[in-house]
Scaffold this motif. Structure first.
Motif, PDB file in Angstrom:
ATOM      1  N   GLU A  38       0.826  -1.211   0.000  1.00  0.00           N
ATOM      2  CA  GLU A  38       0.000   0.000   0.000  1.00  0.00           C
ATOM      3  C   GLU A  38       0.861   1.262   0.000  1.00  0.00           C
ATOM      4  OE1 GLU A  38      -3.383   2.427  -0.039  1.00  0.00           O
ATOM      5  OE2 GLU A  38      -3.121   0.290  -0.502  1.00  0.00           O
ATOM      6  N   LEU A  39       1.944   1.244   0.766  1.00  0.00           N
ATOM      7  CA  LEU A  39       2.843   2.403   0.793  1.00  0.00           C
ATOM      8  C   LEU A  39       3.458   2.644  -0.580  1.00  0.00           C
ATOM      9  CD1 LEU A  39       4.700   1.888   4.202  1.00  0.00           C
ATOM     10  CD2 LEU A  39       2.773   3.415   3.717  1.00  0.00           C
ATOM     11  N   THR A  40       3.797   1.563  -1.269  1.00  0.00           N
ATOM     12  CA  THR A  40       4.355   1.687  -2.615  1.00  0.00           C
ATOM     13  C   THR A  40       3.332   2.309  -3.552  1.00  0.00           C
ATOM     14  OG1 THR A  40       5.769  -0.249  -2.259  1.00  0.00           O
ATOM     15  CG2 THR A  40       5.394   0.418  -4.542  1.00  0.00           C
ATOM     16  N   LYS A  41       2.078   1.854  -3.465  1.00  0.00           N
ATOM     17  CA  LYS A  41       1.008   2.410  -4.301  1.00  0.00           C
ATOM     18  C   LYS A  41       0.822   3.902  -4.036  1.00  0.00           C
ATOM     19  CE  LYS A  41      -1.739  -1.847  -4.568  1.00  0.00           C
ATOM     20  NZ  LYS A  41      -3.008  -2.506  -4.147  1.00  0.00           N
ATOM     21  N   ARG A  42       1.075   4.307  -2.791  1.00  0.00           N
ATOM     22  CA  ARG A  42       0.903   5.712  -2.422  1.00  0.00           C
ATOM     23  C   ARG A  42       2.121   6.560  -2.765  1.00  0.00           C
ATOM     24  NH1 ARG A  42      -3.067   6.757   2.177  1.00  0.00           N
ATOM     25  NH2 ARG A  42      -4.559   5.060   1.964  1.00  0.00           N
ATOM     26  N   GLY A  43       3.121   5.930  -3.357  1.00  0.00           N
ATOM     27  CA  GLY A  43       4.298   6.666  -3.817  1.00  0.00           C
ATOM     28  C   GLY A  43       5.287   7.029  -2.729  1.00  0.00           C
ATOM     29  N   LYS A  44       5.240   6.346  -1.586  1.00  0.00           N
ATOM     30  CA  LYS A  44       6.149   6.657  -0.486  1.00  0.00           C
ATOM     31  C   LYS A  44       7.542   6.095  -0.775  1.00  0.00           C
ATOM     32  CE  LYS A  44       2.768   8.664   1.487  1.00  0.00           C
ATOM     33  NZ  LYS A  44       2.710  10.158   1.441  1.00  0.00           N
ATOM     34  N   LYS A  45       8.544   6.745  -0.184  1.00  0.00           N
ATOM     35  CA  LYS A  45       9.939   6.381  -0.450  1.00  0.00           C
ATOM     36  C   LYS A  45      10.698   5.918   0.787  1.00  0.00           C
ATOM     37  CE  LYS A  45       9.463   7.581  -4.754  1.00  0.00           C
ATOM     38  NZ  LYS A  45       9.348   6.523  -5.796  1.00  0.00           N
ATOM     39  N   LYS A  46      10.373   6.503   1.952  1.00  0.00           N
ATOM     40  CA  LYS A  46      11.073   6.098   3.176  1.00  0.00           C
ATOM     41  C   LYS A  46      10.093   6.002   4.330  1.00  0.00           C
ATOM     42  CE  LYS A  46      15.066   6.919   6.149  1.00  0.00           C
ATOM     43  NZ  LYS A  46      16.287   7.718   6.386  1.00  0.00           N
ATOM     44  N   ALA A  47      10.068   4.824   4.973  1.00  0.00           N
ATOM     45  CA  ALA A  47       9.125   4.569   6.066  1.00  0.00           C
ATOM     46  C   ALA A  47       9.862   4.402   7.382  1.00  0.00           C
ATOM     47  CB  ALA A  47       8.307   3.321   5.765  1.00  0.00           C
ATOM     48  N   LEU A  48       9.243   4.910   8.430  1.00  0.00           N
ATOM     49  CA  LEU A  48       9.724   4.692   9.790  1.00  0.00           C
ATOM     50  C   LEU A  48       8.748   3.725  10.447  1.00  0.00           C
ATOM     51  CD1 LEU A  48      11.766   5.616  12.016  1.00  0.00           C
ATOM     52  CD2 LEU A  48      10.006   7.247  12.744  1.00  0.00           C
ATOM     53  N   GLU A  63      13.172   2.060   8.035  1.00  0.00           N
ATOM     54  CA  GLU A  63      14.016   2.164   9.223  1.00  0.00           C
ATOM     55  C   GLU A  63      13.155   1.872  10.443  1.00  0.00           C
ATOM     56  OE1 GLU A  63      16.797   5.395  11.688  1.00  0.00           O
ATOM     57  OE2 GLU A  63      15.950   5.922   9.724  1.00  0.00           O
ATOM     58  N   ASN A  64      13.631   0.958  11.292  1.00  0.00           N
ATOM     59  CA  ASN A  64      12.895   0.633  12.519  1.00  0.00           C
ATOM     60  C   ASN A  64      13.295   1.576  13.644  1.00  0.00           C
ATOM     61  OD1 ASN A  64      11.853  -1.490  11.065  1.00  0.00           O
ATOM     62  ND2 ASN A  64      12.892  -3.093  12.232  1.00  0.00           N
ATOM     63  N   LEU A  65      12.313   1.905  14.485  1.00  0.00           N
ATOM     64  CA  LEU A  65      12.567   2.729  15.662  1.00  0.00           C
ATOM     65  C   LEU A  65      11.924   2.062  16.875  1.00  0.00           C
ATOM     66  CD1 LEU A  65      13.499   5.422  17.004  1.00  0.00           C
ATOM     67  CD2 LEU A  65      11.208   6.321  16.485  1.00  0.00           C
ATOM     68  N   GLY A 114      15.261  13.144  10.406  1.00  0.00           N
ATOM     69  CA  GLY A 114      15.083  12.438   9.131  1.00  0.00           C
ATOM     70  C   GLY A 114      14.025  13.106   8.282  1.00  0.00           C
ATOM     71  N   LYS A 115      14.379  14.210   7.676  1.00  0.00           N
ATOM     72  CA  LYS A 115      13.409  14.974   6.892  1.00  0.00           C
ATOM     73  C   LYS A 115      12.930  14.213   5.657  1.00  0.00           C
ATOM     74  CE  LYS A 115      13.438  18.668   9.490  1.00  0.00           C
ATOM     75  NZ  LYS A 115      12.237  19.045  10.268  1.00  0.00           N
ATOM     76  N   ASP A 116      13.669  13.162   5.266  1.00  0.00           N
ATOM     77  CA  ASP A 116      13.270  12.383   4.090  1.00  0.00           C
ATOM     78  C   ASP A 116      12.251  11.293   4.425  1.00  0.00           C
ATOM     79  OD1 ASP A 116      15.189  11.073   5.611  1.00  0.00           O
ATOM     80  OD2 ASP A 116      16.111  10.058   3.898  1.00  0.00           O
ATOM     81  N   ILE A 117      11.915  11.134   5.698  1.00  0.00           N
ATOM     82  CA  ILE A 117      10.886  10.157   6.085  1.00  0.00           C
ATOM     83  C   ILE A 117       9.527  10.690   5.643  1.00  0.00           C
ATOM     84  CG2 ILE A 117       9.724   9.025   8.015  1.00  0.00           C
ATOM     85  CD1 ILE A 117      12.394   9.220   9.568  1.00  0.00           C
ATOM     86  N   ASP A 118       8.872   9.968   4.738  1.00  0.00           N
ATOM     87  CA  ASP A 118       7.587  10.455   4.233  1.00  0.00           C
ATOM     88  C   ASP A 118       6.396   9.625   4.715  1.00  0.00           C
ATOM     89  OD1 ASP A 118       7.991   8.204   2.702  1.00  0.00           O
ATOM     90  OD2 ASP A 118       8.116   9.258   0.772  1.00  0.00           O
ATOM     91  N   THR A 119       6.652   8.616   5.548  1.00  0.00           N
ATOM     92  CA  THR A 119       5.555   7.881   6.157  1.00  0.00           C
ATOM     93  C   THR A 119       6.012   7.229   7.458  1.00  0.00           C
ATOM     94  OG1 THR A 119       3.880   6.139   5.836  1.00  0.00           O
ATOM     95  CG2 THR A 119       6.043   5.757   4.862  1.00  0.00           C
ATOM     96  N   VAL A 120       5.129   7.226   8.438  1.00  0.00           N
ATOM     97  CA  VAL A 120       5.373   6.556   9.723  1.00  0.00           C
ATOM     98  C   VAL A 120       4.370   5.420   9.845  1.00  0.00           C
ATOM     99  CG1 VAL A 120       5.383   6.777  12.236  1.00  0.00           C
ATOM    100  CG2 VAL A 120       6.215   8.671  10.809  1.00  0.00           C
ATOM    101  N   VAL A 121       4.863   4.236  10.164  1.00  0.00           N
ATOM    102  CA  VAL A 121       3.994   3.077  10.379  1.00  0.00           C
ATOM    103  C   VAL A 121       4.077   2.699  11.851  1.00  0.00           C
ATOM    104  CG1 VAL A 121       3.507   0.678   9.790  1.00  0.00           C
ATOM    105  CG2 VAL A 121       4.371   2.242   8.026  1.00  0.00           C
ATOM    106  N   THR A 122       2.972   2.862  12.568  1.00  0.00           N
ATOM    107  CA  THR A 122       2.947   2.434  13.965  1.00  0.00           C
ATOM    108  C   THR A 122       2.286   1.057  14.041  1.00  0.00           C
ATOM    109  OG1 THR A 122       0.824   3.491  14.493  1.00  0.00           O
ATOM    110  CG2 THR A 122       2.820   4.812  14.731  1.00  0.00           C
TER     111      THR A 122
END
Length: 338
Positions: free
Chosen positions: A171-181, A208-210, A231-239
């Protein structure tokens, strides 16, 4: 609401199982229109209590303080217990050693069945073996599906965490995201690690895992905010849990980030955040169903020799929900059943 295609067949089987359970449960009461009139909570708790002998069933999970997910699991279990003439007991501890001690305490009470989550499987392996050796049937839920059968459980009820993670990555790929936390709120929890690994496997970008201190929400919020600031290049956060979605929304504002917030699990707050478009999507694994089916399975096993799913995992998810699903979900989350 979209169900991941890899799980579609097994999810359909799980739904058929749930329908079969409802039919069997209906036979224990008066059934028909009279039962329908008595149902007033909408959660499956109406009708006449089963006339089968009383049972005592205990559930032990790895829930931390303030985790609303487990409140919903308990709600489902309590409704099934009331219907099945079951005395339902519940205890939780996020630490594996303490969870094992709680299980042992219920073995000592000679319960008729155990429901256990396997977030830290090695910590509870020995005590589950004691339970089965004592003739106490065990159903595992939510986490550690691959350990359920080897540990001697009747079956496992929950979602396939790897498939759920992959659904998020796709789903993140479909939404055009590039970097996920990917925010892990409990270190050492095998299910949370599987989720992030699944996201990484299916996502076209980087992950990247946090690790955060899940039982300390202010600390978790600060950790996420600091990561978004650096990390200004983080364009999505997955909790990986509903309460941490709200923490991430707050952290995003504090960091001045444009990252999209997405989450595993559903509750009333998440539905409100979906409606307000503060969250992009959520992964629903139907915790109410996990609690309800686990109690029902132990009741059915004792009174009819049934094993739900034929010993295979019974899937309750994943399904991706967005703001489009809010109208159908609001009334259920408001009463604490979704």
């Amino acid at each position: 609401m979209r169900t991941n295609r890899k799980a579609a067949g097994r999810t359909a089987a799980a739904l058929l199982t749930a329908c079969a359970l409802a039919l069997v449960a209906g036979c224990s009461g008066s059934g028909g229109k009279d039962s329908e009139d008595k149902a007033d909570d909408g959660g499956g708790g109406g009708g006449t209590k089963a006339k089968t002998p009383p049972m005592k069933i205990a559930m032990v999970t790895h829930s931390g303080e303030g985790d609303t997910f487990w409140d919903i699991v308990q709600s489902g279990a309590e409704v099934a217990a009331a219907k099945d003439n079951v005395d339902f007991l519940y205890a939780a501890n996020k630490e594996g050693k303490e969870q094992a001690q709680l299980i042992q305490s219920y073995i000592d009470q000679d319960v008729d069945g155990l429901v256990v989550s396997l977030a830290k499987p090695e910590a509870v392996k020995a005590v589950i073996a004691k339970a089965t050796a004592a003739g106490i049937p065990v159903v595992t839920i939510n986490s550690g599906a691959e350990f359920s059968k080897p540990f001697g459980a009747l079956s496992h009820i929950g979602q396939d965490e790897a498939i759920a993670g992959e659904a998020v990555g796709e789903e993140l790929t479909k939404r055009g995201k590039k970097k996920a936390l990917c925010v892990i709120h409990e270190q050492g929890n095998v299910s949370l690690e599987e989720r992030c690994a699944g996201v990484k496997k299916a996502f076209g970008g980087t992950v990247e895992n946090l690790n955060v201190e899940g039982t300390n929400m202010p600390s978790s919020t600060s950790s996420i905010e600091a990561k978004l600031q650096s990390g200004k290049d983080i364009d999505t956060v997955v909790t990986l849990g509903a309460p941490f979605a709200a923490a991430s929304v707050k952290a995003k504002a504090g960091a001045g980030s444009n990252a999209e917030i997405n989450t595993f699990d559903l509750n009333e707050d998440v539905v409100k955040q979906l409606k307000a478009k503060e969250i992009g999507f959520a992964v629903d694994q139907q915790p109410y169903l996990q609690g309800y089916l686990a109690v029902d399975e132990l009741w059915l096993n004792k009174n009819n020799g049934n094993v739900v799913g034929g010993g295979k995992p019974v899937l309750t998810g994943p399904a991706l929900v967005t703001e489009k699903d809010v109208p159908a979900l609001e009334k259920f989350t408001a009463r604490g059943t979704r």
